[in-house]
Design an enzyme around this catalytic site. Sequence first.
Site, PDB file in Angstrom:
ATOM      1  N   CYS A   1       0.842  -1.199   0.000  1.00 25.09           N
ATOM      2  CA  CYS A   1       0.000   0.000   0.000  1.00 25.09           C
ATOM      3  C   CYS A   1       0.880   1.253   0.000  1.00 25.09           C
ATOM      4  CB  CYS A   1      -0.947  -0.076   1.194  1.00 25.09           C
ATOM      5  SG  CYS A   1      -2.262   1.145   1.231  1.00 25.09           S
ATOM      6  N   THR A   2       0.553   2.223   0.838  1.00 26.80           N
ATOM      7  CA  THR A   2       1.307   3.477   0.875  1.00 26.80           C
ATOM      8  C   THR A   2       2.652   3.344   1.575  1.00 26.80           C
ATOM      9  OG1 THR A   2      -0.024   4.127   2.787  1.00 26.80           O
ATOM     10  CG2 THR A   2      -0.673   5.024   0.641  1.00 26.80           C
TER      11      THR A   2
END
Length: 198
Positions: free
Chosen positions: A105-106
């Site tokens: 993800c981030t």
Amino acid sequence: MKIGFLMFDDLEELDMVGPWEVFTMAAQLRPEAGIDCVTIAADGGTVRCAKGMRIVADHGFADAPALDVLVVPGGRGTRREVENPILLGWIAEVAPGCTWVTSVCTGSMLLAAAGPAKDRRIATHWAAVDLVRGRGDAAEVLEEVRYVRDGNVITSAGVSAGIDMALWLVGEIWEPAFARKVQRAMQYDPAPPYAGEV
């Protein structure tokens, strides 16, 4: 093999525990491989995840062991941590000693800001593509991929995509047949899209 999972407040739970399940299942199935998974937070102690789960770190930055694989989760906390020079500095310090540097993800935003994924092709959660692109640290932020490898850096899309990334890495480190055994042991057999009405 030492696999370290970076932790910080507001990390997305499955971003971390998905790959954790893959690597710890691999450790159970192949004890002779010496796979050891550890959790690491800046000062050790307890981290409160995005949805309320609390996890106690095995190590702080000061006493973390040398790592073969680094796993950096994403979640809401990355928006804060991408401005944290201590966390970014730790990633920048330990990543060169790792065989593989990974994110979910981030978490890729942290890797790009810290240096290991700077000017590389990366992935992130579909809802964070514009956010990550807007920082300008990566060469390209890909869409519609589960994970991408650029050199020894592997970044995955959001949440459950970290499981796919970790399984691929198990296959790369050992062999695909072993990754399939790990997948079967986890009973991980997704069939997207949602098929509840079928």
